[in-house]
Design an enzyme around this catalytic site. Structure first.
Site, PDB file in Angstrom:
ATOM      1  N   LYS A   1       0.822  -1.209   0.000  1.00  0.00           N
ATOM      2  CA  LYS A   1       0.000   0.000   0.000  1.00  0.00           C
ATOM      3  C   LYS A   1       0.862   1.267   0.000  1.00  0.00           C
ATOM      4  O   LYS A   1       0.588   2.208  -0.743  1.00  0.00           O
ATOM      5  CB  LYS A   1      -0.941   0.017   1.220  1.00  0.00           C
ATOM      6  CG  LYS A   1      -1.870  -1.195   1.296  1.00  0.00           C
ATOM      7  CD  LYS A   1      -2.808  -1.115   2.493  1.00  0.00           C
ATOM      8  CE  LYS A   1      -2.123  -1.211   3.839  1.00  0.00           C
ATOM      9  NZ  LYS A   1      -1.620  -2.554   4.205  1.00  0.00           N
TER      10      LYS A   1
ATOM     11  N   ARG B   1      11.351  -1.283  11.747  1.00  0.00           N
ATOM     12  CA  ARG B   1      10.070  -1.416  12.448  1.00  0.00           C
ATOM     13  C   ARG B   1      10.043  -2.683  13.277  1.00  0.00           C
ATOM     14  O   ARG B   1      10.191  -3.783  12.744  1.00  0.00           O
ATOM     15  CB  ARG B   1       8.914  -1.436  11.429  1.00  0.00           C
ATOM     16  CG  ARG B   1       8.545  -0.052  10.957  1.00  0.00           C
ATOM     17  CD  ARG B   1       7.474  -0.087   9.899  1.00  0.00           C
ATOM     18  NE  ARG B   1       6.263  -0.824  10.289  1.00  0.00           N
ATOM     19  CZ  ARG B   1       5.151  -0.842   9.570  1.00  0.00           C
ATOM     20  NH1 ARG B   1       5.089  -0.176   8.439  1.00  0.00           N
ATOM     21  NH2 ARG B   1       4.105  -1.532   9.986  1.00  0.00           N
TER      22      ARG B   1
ATOM     23  N   ARG C   1      -9.717   0.253   8.821  1.00  0.00           N
ATOM     24  CA  ARG C   1      -9.336  -1.122   9.147  1.00  0.00           C
ATOM     25  C   ARG C   1     -10.428  -1.867   9.900  1.00  0.00           C
ATOM     26  O   ARG C   1     -10.220  -3.029  10.263  1.00  0.00           O
ATOM     27  CB  ARG C   1      -8.078  -1.110  10.011  1.00  0.00           C
ATOM     28  CG  ARG C   1      -6.774  -1.258   9.243  1.00  0.00           C
ATOM     29  CD  ARG C   1      -5.628  -1.130  10.229  1.00  0.00           C
ATOM     30  NE  ARG C   1      -4.477  -1.908   9.869  1.00  0.00           N
ATOM     31  CZ  ARG C   1      -3.413  -1.421   9.218  1.00  0.00           C
ATOM     32  NH1 ARG C   1      -3.383  -0.177   8.825  1.00  0.00           N
ATOM     33  NH2 ARG C   1      -2.385  -2.198   8.967  1.00  0.00           N
TER      34      ARG C   1
ATOM     35  N   ARG D   1      11.398  -6.438   4.717  1.00  0.00           N
ATOM     36  CA  ARG D   1      11.302  -5.002   5.008  1.00  0.00           C
ATOM     37  C   ARG D   1      11.948  -4.674   6.353  1.00  0.00           C
ATOM     38  O   ARG D   1      12.507  -3.593   6.534  1.00  0.00           O
ATOM     39  CB  ARG D   1       9.827  -4.578   5.005  1.00  0.00           C
ATOM     40  CG  ARG D   1       9.621  -3.088   5.231  1.00  0.00           C
ATOM     41  CD  ARG D   1       8.200  -2.647   4.935  1.00  0.00           C
ATOM     42  NE  ARG D   1       7.279  -2.940   6.013  1.00  0.00           N
ATOM     43  CZ  ARG D   1       5.959  -2.716   5.958  1.00  0.00           C
ATOM     44  NH1 ARG D   1       5.417  -2.196   4.874  1.00  0.00           N
ATOM     45  NH2 ARG D   1       5.176  -3.014   6.969  1.00  0.00           N
TER      46      ARG D   1
ATOM     47  N   ARG E   1      -0.593  -9.722  13.172  1.00  0.00           N
ATOM     48  CA  ARG E   1      -1.122  -8.660  12.303  1.00  0.00           C
ATOM     49  C   ARG E   1      -1.959  -9.266  11.187  1.00  0.00           C
ATOM     50  O   ARG E   1      -3.017  -8.727  10.831  1.00  0.00           O
ATOM     51  CB  ARG E   1       0.027  -7.833  11.711  1.00  0.00           C
ATOM     52  CG  ARG E   1       0.665  -6.921  12.743  1.00  0.00           C
ATOM     53  CD  ARG E   1       2.058  -6.478  12.354  1.00  0.00           C
ATOM     54  NE  ARG E   1       2.084  -5.640  11.174  1.00  0.00           N
ATOM     55  CZ  ARG E   1       3.193  -5.408  10.461  1.00  0.00           C
ATOM     56  NH1 ARG E   1       4.335  -5.977  10.797  1.00  0.00           N
ATOM     57  NH2 ARG E   1       3.145  -4.614   9.419  1.00  0.00           N
TER      58      ARG E   1
HETATM   59  P1  ADP Z   1       0.980  -2.471   7.726  1.00  0.00           P
HETATM   60  O1  ADP Z   1      -0.187  -2.210   6.813  1.00  0.00           O
HETATM   61  O2  ADP Z   1       2.207  -2.902   6.988  1.00  0.00           O
HETATM   62  O3  ADP Z   1       0.642  -3.347   8.882  1.00  0.00           O
HETATM   63  P2  ADP Z   1       0.756   0.207   8.843  1.00  0.00           P
HETATM   64  O4  ADP Z   1       1.873   1.167   8.884  1.00  0.00           O
HETATM   65  O5  ADP Z   1      -0.428   0.525   7.995  1.00  0.00           O
HETATM   66  O6  ADP Z   1       1.443  -1.148   8.402  1.00  0.00           O
HETATM   67  O7  ADP Z   1       0.215  -0.067  10.332  1.00  0.00           O
HETATM   68  C1  ADP Z   1       1.069  -0.382  11.388  1.00  0.00           C
HETATM   69  C2  ADP Z   1       0.263  -0.544  12.683  1.00  0.00           C
HETATM   70  O8  ADP Z   1      -0.368   0.707  13.014  1.00  0.00           O
HETATM   71  C3  ADP Z   1      -0.878  -1.538  12.646  1.00  0.00           C
HETATM   72  O9  ADP Z   1      -0.450  -2.853  12.894  1.00  0.00           O
HETATM   73  C4  ADP Z   1      -1.772  -0.994  13.773  1.00  0.00           C
HETATM   74  O10 ADP Z   1      -1.280  -1.330  15.045  1.00  0.00           O
HETATM   75  C5  ADP Z   1      -1.626   0.504  13.628  1.00  0.00           C
HETATM   76  N1  ADP Z   1      -2.674   1.066  12.736  1.00  0.00           N
HETATM   77  C6  ADP Z   1      -2.467   1.621  11.512  1.00  0.00           C
HETATM   78  N2  ADP Z   1      -3.632   2.018  10.969  1.00  0.00           N
HETATM   79  C7  ADP Z   1      -4.604   1.694  11.865  1.00  0.00           C
HETATM   80  C8  ADP Z   1      -6.030   1.810  11.874  1.00  0.00           C
HETATM   81  N3  ADP Z   1      -6.696   2.350  10.844  1.00  0.00           N
HETATM   82  N4  ADP Z   1      -6.693   1.360  12.963  1.00  0.00           N
HETATM   83  C9  ADP Z   1      -6.055   0.833  13.992  1.00  0.00           C
HETATM   84  N5  ADP Z   1      -4.725   0.669  14.051  1.00  0.00           N
HETATM   85  C10 ADP Z   1      -3.997   1.096  13.005  1.00  0.00           C
END
Ligand code: ADP
Length: 192
Positions: free
Chosen positions: A14, A134, A89, A128, A146
């Protein structure tokens, strides 16, 4: 406005594809993960709270995430459109997003969902981790958490957009350029 939800499991690409889309369509990129990580860096109250969930591979609570998103959207009133990356999400987040956009007299144009199978996601995330720094990428049990949170809480959000006739599935396997081409063509078809 052109408002795109770029959807997909962790590691689907994404963030990478968002960069291509914002450039071509002049959109503002809103990545909830990036915003949380910026807050963690600043050691803000929001950052401390978000970190306690993110480090375990759990979702940050809806109330917190929705408020943050609402405030970010309202800061960008002059935008031609948005890419929402990592948001919504949950179904509650999707409903809240519709409400927020309605107050700006706009709505989601489409959800583009990048489809990538689980084994490939794990490979990409572990890879990654070697450059992202991270904590949530380097540990296979957190990655599995996740993915399982994605399957349980996030994947159902597809239905939310299917019901609005806004859902488009995109094959997320292939080169970065190939996937970009698929996205451009899906968006251009929607706009035509
Ligand atoms: P990825 O899609 O690779 O897991 P992101 O950077 O989008 O990475 O998200 C990392 C973390 O941030 C998620 O695992 C969650 O803990 C938190 N997070 C991100 N977006 C949301 C959301 N919309 N609602 C709740 N938690 C979120």
């Amino acid at each position: 406005m052109l408002n795109i939800v770029l959807f997909g499991p962790p590691g689907a690409g994404k963030g990478t594809q968002s960069e291509r889309l914002i450039e071509k369509y002049n959109l503002v990129h809103l990545s909830t993960g990036d915003i949380f990580r910026a807050n963690i860096k600043m050691e803000s109250e929001l950052g401390v709270l978000a970190k306690s969930y993110m480090d375990q591979g759990l979702l940050v609570p809806d109330s917190v995430t929705i408020e943050m998103l609402r405030s970010e959207v309202s800061k960008k009133q002059e935008a031609l459109g948005f890419i929402f990356d990592g948001f919504p999400r949950t179904n509650a987040q999707a409903a809240a997003l519709d409400e927020v956009l309605l107050t700006f007299n706009t709505s989601i144009t489409m959800m583009a969902a990048l489809e990538v199978e689980e084994e490939e996601l794990k490979r990409r995330l572990l890879n990654r981790a070697t450059t992202s720094g991270r904590a949530d990428d380097g540990d296979i049990s957190i990655i599995e958490n996740r993915i399982s949170v994605y399957n349980k809480e996030t994947a159902p959000v597809k239905m939310f957009y299917q019901n609005q006739n806004k859902f488009i599935s995109i094959n997320g396997l292939g080169t970065i350029d190939e996937i970009t081409t698929r996205l451009f063509s899906a968006i251009d078809t929607k706009l035509a």
